[in-house]
Design an enzyme around this catalytic site. Structure first.
Site, PDB file in Angstrom:
ATOM      1  N   TRP A 187       0.804  -1.216   0.000  1.00  0.00           N
ATOM      2  CA  TRP A 187       0.000   0.000   0.000  1.00  0.00           C
ATOM      3  C   TRP A 187       0.835   1.263   0.000  1.00  0.00           C
ATOM      4  O   TRP A 187       0.315   2.345  -0.200  1.00  0.00           O
ATOM      5  CB  TRP A 187      -0.931   0.013   1.221  1.00  0.00           C
ATOM      6  CG  TRP A 187      -0.204  -0.322   2.499  1.00  0.00           C
ATOM      7  CD1 TRP A 187      -0.140  -1.560   3.080  1.00  0.00           C
ATOM      8  CD2 TRP A 187       0.610   0.536   3.306  1.00  0.00           C
ATOM      9  NE1 TRP A 187       0.666  -1.521   4.194  1.00  0.00           N
ATOM     10  CE2 TRP A 187       1.143  -0.238   4.356  1.00  0.00           C
ATOM     11  CE3 TRP A 187       0.953   1.893   3.246  1.00  0.00           C
ATOM     12  CZ2 TRP A 187       1.992   0.276   5.340  1.00  0.00           C
ATOM     13  CZ3 TRP A 187       1.801   2.414   4.218  1.00  0.00           C
ATOM     14  CH2 TRP A 187       2.305   1.601   5.252  1.00  0.00           C
ATOM     15  N   ASN A 188       2.145   1.177   0.256  1.00  0.00           N
ATOM     16  CA  ASN A 188       2.869   2.428   0.542  1.00  0.00           C
ATOM     17  C   ASN A 188       3.217   3.221  -0.715  1.00  0.00           C
ATOM     18  O   ASN A 188       3.318   4.435  -0.662  1.00  0.00           O
ATOM     19  CB  ASN A 188       4.100   2.159   1.414  1.00  0.00           C
ATOM     20  CG  ASN A 188       5.138   1.324   0.722  1.00  0.00           C
ATOM     21  OD1 ASN A 188       4.813   0.494  -0.135  1.00  0.00           O
ATOM     22  ND2 ASN A 188       6.385   1.508   1.074  1.00  0.00           N
ATOM     23  N   ALA A 197      -2.753  -4.074  -2.577  1.00  0.00           N
ATOM     24  CA  ALA A 197      -2.944  -4.227  -1.127  1.00  0.00           C
ATOM     25  C   ALA A 197      -4.366  -3.838  -0.742  1.00  0.00           C
ATOM     26  O   ALA A 197      -4.928  -2.883  -1.287  1.00  0.00           O
ATOM     27  CB  ALA A 197      -1.957  -3.327  -0.390  1.00  0.00           C
ATOM     28  N   GLY A 201       6.659  -6.316  -0.828  1.00  0.00           N
ATOM     29  CA  GLY A 201       6.006  -6.268   0.479  1.00  0.00           C
ATOM     30  C   GLY A 201       6.971  -6.705   1.558  1.00  0.00           C
ATOM     31  O   GLY A 201       8.180  -6.499   1.454  1.00  0.00           O
ATOM     32  N   SER A 202       6.418  -7.333   2.592  1.00  0.00           N
ATOM     33  CA  SER A 202       7.221  -7.669   3.765  1.00  0.00           C
ATOM     34  C   SER A 202       7.945  -9.001   3.567  1.00  0.00           C
ATOM     35  O   SER A 202       7.520  -9.855   2.796  1.00  0.00           O
ATOM     36  CB  SER A 202       6.312  -7.766   4.985  1.00  0.00           C
ATOM     37  OG  SER A 202       5.378  -8.817   4.795  1.00  0.00           O
ATOM     38  N   GLU A 213      10.660  -8.000  -3.817  1.00  0.00           N
ATOM     39  CA  GLU A 213      11.221  -6.694  -3.425  1.00  0.00           C
ATOM     40  C   GLU A 213      10.742  -6.397  -2.008  1.00  0.00           C
ATOM     41  O   GLU A 213       9.543  -6.175  -1.795  1.00  0.00           O
ATOM     42  CB  GLU A 213      10.733  -5.606  -4.380  1.00  0.00           C
ATOM     43  CG  GLU A 213      11.285  -5.718  -5.783  1.00  0.00           C
ATOM     44  CD  GLU A 213      12.709  -5.196  -5.894  1.00  0.00           C
ATOM     45  OE1 GLU A 213      13.224  -4.592  -4.935  1.00  0.00           O
ATOM     46  OE2 GLU A 213      13.311  -5.411  -6.949  1.00  0.00           O
ATOM     47  N   LEU A 214      11.668  -6.393  -1.055  1.00  0.00           N
ATOM     48  CA  LEU A 214      11.255  -6.378   0.352  1.00  0.00           C
ATOM     49  C   LEU A 214      11.741  -5.109   1.050  1.00  0.00           C
ATOM     50  O   LEU A 214      12.111  -4.153   0.410  1.00  0.00           O
ATOM     51  CB  LEU A 214      11.771  -7.650   1.023  1.00  0.00           C
ATOM     52  CG  LEU A 214      11.507  -8.926   0.188  1.00  0.00           C
ATOM     53  CD1 LEU A 214      12.077 -10.141   0.876  1.00  0.00           C
ATOM     54  CD2 LEU A 214      10.044  -9.088  -0.123  1.00  0.00           C
ATOM     55  N   CYS A 245      10.293   2.008   1.556  1.00  0.00           N
ATOM     56  CA  CYS A 245      11.327   0.968   1.627  1.00  0.00           C
ATOM     57  C   CYS A 245      12.722   1.574   1.500  1.00  0.00           C
ATOM     58  O   CYS A 245      13.688   1.009   1.961  1.00  0.00           O
ATOM     59  CB  CYS A 245      11.102  -0.054   0.534  1.00  0.00           C
ATOM     60  SG  CYS A 245      10.949   0.704  -1.082  1.00  0.00           S
ATOM     61  N   GLU A 252      13.576  -2.941  10.175  1.00  0.00           N
ATOM     62  CA  GLU A 252      12.993  -1.841   9.392  1.00  0.00           C
ATOM     63  C   GLU A 252      11.892  -1.193  10.239  1.00  0.00           C
ATOM     64  O   GLU A 252      10.916  -1.860  10.608  1.00  0.00           O
ATOM     65  CB  GLU A 252      12.370  -2.408   8.118  1.00  0.00           C
ATOM     66  CG  GLU A 252      11.699  -1.345   7.275  1.00  0.00           C
ATOM     67  CD  GLU A 252      10.983  -1.921   6.059  1.00  0.00           C
ATOM     68  OE1 GLU A 252      10.273  -2.929   6.197  1.00  0.00           O
ATOM     69  OE2 GLU A 252      11.146  -1.356   4.967  1.00  0.00           O
TER      70      GLU A 252
HETATM   71  P1  NAD Z   1       2.674  -7.043   3.184  1.00  0.00           P
HETATM   72  O1  NAD Z   1       3.726  -8.057   2.936  1.00  0.00           O
HETATM   73  O2  NAD Z   1       1.859  -7.129   4.416  1.00  0.00           O
HETATM   74  O3  NAD Z   1       1.654  -6.983   1.959  1.00  0.00           O
HETATM   75  C1  NAD Z   1       2.083  -6.970   0.617  1.00  0.00           C
HETATM   76  C2  NAD Z   1       1.049  -7.663  -0.248  1.00  0.00           C
HETATM   77  O4  NAD Z   1       0.902  -9.019   0.175  1.00  0.00           O
HETATM   78  C3  NAD Z   1      -0.338  -7.054  -0.176  1.00  0.00           C
HETATM   79  O5  NAD Z   1      -0.945  -7.124  -1.445  1.00  0.00           O
HETATM   80  C4  NAD Z   1      -1.063  -7.955   0.800  1.00  0.00           C
HETATM   81  O6  NAD Z   1      -2.459  -7.991   0.574  1.00  0.00           O
HETATM   82  C5  NAD Z   1      -0.454  -9.299   0.513  1.00  0.00           C
HETATM   83  N1  NAD Z   1      -0.466 -10.182   1.686  1.00  0.00           N
HETATM   84  C6  NAD Z   1      -0.487  -9.819   2.992  1.00  0.00           C
HETATM   85  N2  NAD Z   1      -0.474 -10.893   3.796  1.00  0.00           N
HETATM   86  C7  NAD Z   1      -0.455 -11.969   2.974  1.00  0.00           C
HETATM   87  C8  NAD Z   1      -0.425 -13.375   3.196  1.00  0.00           C
HETATM   88  N3  NAD Z   1      -0.408 -13.892   4.434  1.00  0.00           N
HETATM   89  N4  NAD Z   1      -0.396 -14.176   2.128  1.00  0.00           N
HETATM   90  C9  NAD Z   1      -0.391 -13.667   0.880  1.00  0.00           C
HETATM   91  N5  NAD Z   1      -0.427 -12.349   0.596  1.00  0.00           N
HETATM   92  C10 NAD Z   1      -0.455 -11.514   1.632  1.00  0.00           C
HETATM   93  O7  NAD Z   1       3.441  -5.643   3.111  1.00  0.00           O
HETATM   94  P2  NAD Z   1       2.868  -4.195   3.363  1.00  0.00           P
HETATM   95  O8  NAD Z   1       2.693  -3.975   4.826  1.00  0.00           O
HETATM   96  O9  NAD Z   1       1.715  -3.916   2.465  1.00  0.00           O
HETATM   97  O10 NAD Z   1       4.098  -3.332   2.792  1.00  0.00           O
HETATM   98  C11 NAD Z   1       5.163  -2.947   3.564  1.00  0.00           C
HETATM   99  C12 NAD Z   1       6.437  -3.706   3.210  1.00  0.00           C
HETATM  100  O11 NAD Z   1       6.739  -3.593   1.812  1.00  0.00           O
HETATM  101  C13 NAD Z   1       7.628  -3.091   3.918  1.00  0.00           C
HETATM  102  O12 NAD Z   1       8.496  -4.081   4.401  1.00  0.00           O
HETATM  103  C14 NAD Z   1       8.308  -2.308   2.804  1.00  0.00           C
HETATM  104  O13 NAD Z   1       9.659  -2.022   3.014  1.00  0.00           O
HETATM  105  C15 NAD Z   1       8.101  -3.213   1.634  1.00  0.00           C
HETATM  106  N6  NAD Z   1       8.310  -2.478   0.396  1.00  0.00           N
HETATM  107  C16 NAD Z   1       9.345  -2.852  -0.425  1.00  0.00           C
HETATM  108  C17 NAD Z   1       9.589  -2.138  -1.605  1.00  0.00           C
HETATM  109  C18 NAD Z   1      10.687  -2.507  -2.555  1.00  0.00           C
HETATM  110  O14 NAD Z   1      10.627  -2.102  -3.712  1.00  0.00           O
HETATM  111  N7  NAD Z   1      11.695  -3.242  -2.151  1.00  0.00           N
HETATM  112  C19 NAD Z   1       8.769  -1.062  -1.931  1.00  0.00           C
HETATM  113  C20 NAD Z   1       7.742  -0.722  -1.057  1.00  0.00           C
HETATM  114  C21 NAD Z   1       7.508  -1.455   0.083  1.00  0.00           C
END
Ligand code: NAD
Length: 461
Positions: A149-150, A175, A225-226, A247-248, A281, A365
């Site tokens: 979402w960010n 997200a 994501g995470s 990409e985390l 991130c 982080e």
């Molecule tokens: P998240 O991992 O909770 O969610 C990311 C995606 O995964 C969303 O679409 C979500 O709906 C889905 N998801 C959530 N839980 C799930 C599960 N159990 N099983 C399958 N899918 C699931 O991450 P977030 O809180 O939305 O985003 C924040 C993270 O993203 C931070 O760690 C941030 O640093 C990272 N991030 C990385 C980059 C990059 O380019 N490296 C860019 C932006 C954000």
């Protein structure tokens, strides 16, 4: 009051579902839209639509594919104000930052529209013992793009644009916290591209993420994501050996060398430490300042921070995490300036000194608006601290002696290191997480080839 409602985007149609989710404005709590809550069966319908569209899109000549992607880029330029407003409302990002996100994201679409024409194959006329070898690029197939979402638009577009250029079709899963702007991008794509080339399923992460990562008919999962969710996705994708890019998160170090320009250090620390209320991130999380600079760097950050107005934390979870990190730092005898609750989901930017390994915000982080300033005496110690946590996304180095500054930059184990400034992303260079920050790369040539499988045609007679 009635609010807009958005169905799923499958096979060129807007599809209604039984269940719907509210999308709220984190600044006010007001419900601003309702969005379809897809089931795993819906996700499978989207996968089927993407597979149905794949042969046609794969066979579309690159010039024509490029022209259609360019048309999408122009449409997104036209719709930029509306899409930026959606990001601002659903995620809480200040409007100026949201406008910048959309503008930079659209540059990526323009870039890959042109790249679609440059997917050359090569031919070696007379391979040993044969008539020749042709090496040709082929799209990997259907891609599931799962995004956070960010940066709800940028992180969709970084996958969508190169995947389309390569000839792949997609199912996008934005997200659940901020799906509206991503949905708008996919809806624009649906208007421009043949039916089923871009599909969008909105809904809760776990059931849809698992359905897409395990689905037959999905050849690649492109995830941002995470780390926690990335590990789940990698596990789900493993038995079918799907292509993955992950990409985390990061833990951005900023090394201020003894001869660094303090104003630049302060500018990088504040611009990257508190952008999007720290929910980025590429954030600067630790300023590693030579001891001779620390007092001036702290004064400079304090002065700039006093004039900052942050948006709200996008999620309740983020707000709780911020409070937890502040308490943890104090409990471990670090000094926390600012960081207090300001009502609702708003918090003040925090500046932390006296924190070292063992304090959570310098180990994990933070993803909240906090910058820790840490002093060092020897440059080697600063580099060791920069590389200590298991992250490697974006680092920053400031110094006037360019030769030494470049040596230090190369020693920072991050996929991107920015020298003497803070602008991180350009469409033509890869953005990659090293070590615990990910697998693979987005953007640049590697970001295009991430959606390609190569075929060697060896003609012997
Ligand atoms: P998240 O991992 O909770 O969610 C990311 C995606 O995964 C969303 O679409 C979500 O709906 C889905 N998801 C959530 N839980 C799930 C599960 N159990 N099983 C399958 N899918 C699931 O991450 P977030 O809180 O939305 O985003 C924040 C993270 O993203 C931070 O760690 C941030 O640093 C990272 N991030 C990385 C980059 C990059 O380019 N490296 C860019 C932006 C954000």
């Amino acid at each position: 009051m009635s609010v807009p409602r958005h169905g799923l985007l499958i096979g060129g149609e807007v599809v209604e579902t039984e269940a719907w989710m509210d999308v709220d404005d984190p600044a006010t709590g007001e419900v601003i839209a309702r969005i379809a809550a897809a089931t795993p069966d819906d996700a499978m319908r989207a996968v089927a639509a993407a597979n149905a569209a794949l042969p046609g899109w794969r066979a579309t000549p690159p010039l024509e594919r490029g022209a259609l992607i360019a048309k999408l880029a122009r449409l997104l330029d036209d719709e930029a104000p509306r899409i930026a407003e959606l990001i601002h409302r659903e995620e809480g990002k200040p409007l100026g930052e949201a406008q910048a996100e959309v503008a930079r994201a659209n540059e990526v679409v323009h870039h890959f529209a042109a790249e679609a024409e440059r997917l050359w194959s090569s031919h070696l006329p007379a391979g040993p013992g044969g008539r020749g070898s042709t090496v040709r690029p082929d799209p990997v197939g259907v891609v599931a793009a799962i995004t956070p979402w960010n940066f709800p638009v940028a992180l969709v577009v970084w996958k969508l644009a190169p995947a389309l250029a390569a000839g792949c079709t997609l199912v996008v899963k934005p997200a659940q916290e901020a799906p509206l702007a991503a949905w708008a991008v996919c809806e624009a794509a649906q208007r421009v591209l043949p039916p089923g080339v871009v599909n969008c399923v909105t809904g809760e992460g776990p059931p849809l993420g698992e359905a897409l990562a395990t689905a037959d008919g999905v050849e690649k999962v492109a995830f941002t994501g995470s780390r926690r969710v990335a590990e789940l996705i990698a596990g789900w994708a493993a038995p079918r050996l799907k292509h993955l890019s992950l990409e985390l998160g990061g833990h951005g170090p900023l090394i201020a060398l003894p001869d660094a320009d303090v104003a630049t250090v302060v500018d990088v620390a504040v611009s990257q430490g508190y952008a999007n209320a720290g929910q980025a991130c590429y954030s600067v999380n630790r300023v590693l300042a030579h001891r001779s600079l620390v007092a001036d760097v702290l004064d400079g950050i304090r002065e700039r921070v006093a004039a900052l107005t942050l948006g709200p934390m996008a999620t309740e979870r983020g707000l709780e995490r911020h409070r937890m990190l502040m308490e943890d730092a104090r409990a471990r005898h670090a000094k926390v300036e600012g960081g207090e609750d300001l009502g609702g989901r708003f918090v003040a930017p925090a500046l932390v000194t006296g924190a070292g390994p063992g304090v959570r915000l310098v180990d994990e982080e933070p993803f909240t608006p906090v910058v820790a300033v840490m002093a060092y005496d020897e440059v080697a110690d600063a580099v060791a601290e920069a590389n200590r946590p298991d992250y490697g996304l974006v680092g920053y180095v400031c110094g006037e002696d360019l030769r030494r500054t470049m040596d230090v930059a190369q020693a920072v184990e991050c996929g991107t290191v920015v020298v003497n400034g803070w602008r991180v992303v350009v469409p033509y260079a890869p953005y990659a997480g090293w070590r615990g920050s990910g697998v693979g790369a987005e953007l640049g040539r590697p970001g295009l080839e991430a959606f390609i499988r190569w075929q060697h045609l060896r003609v012997l007679a």
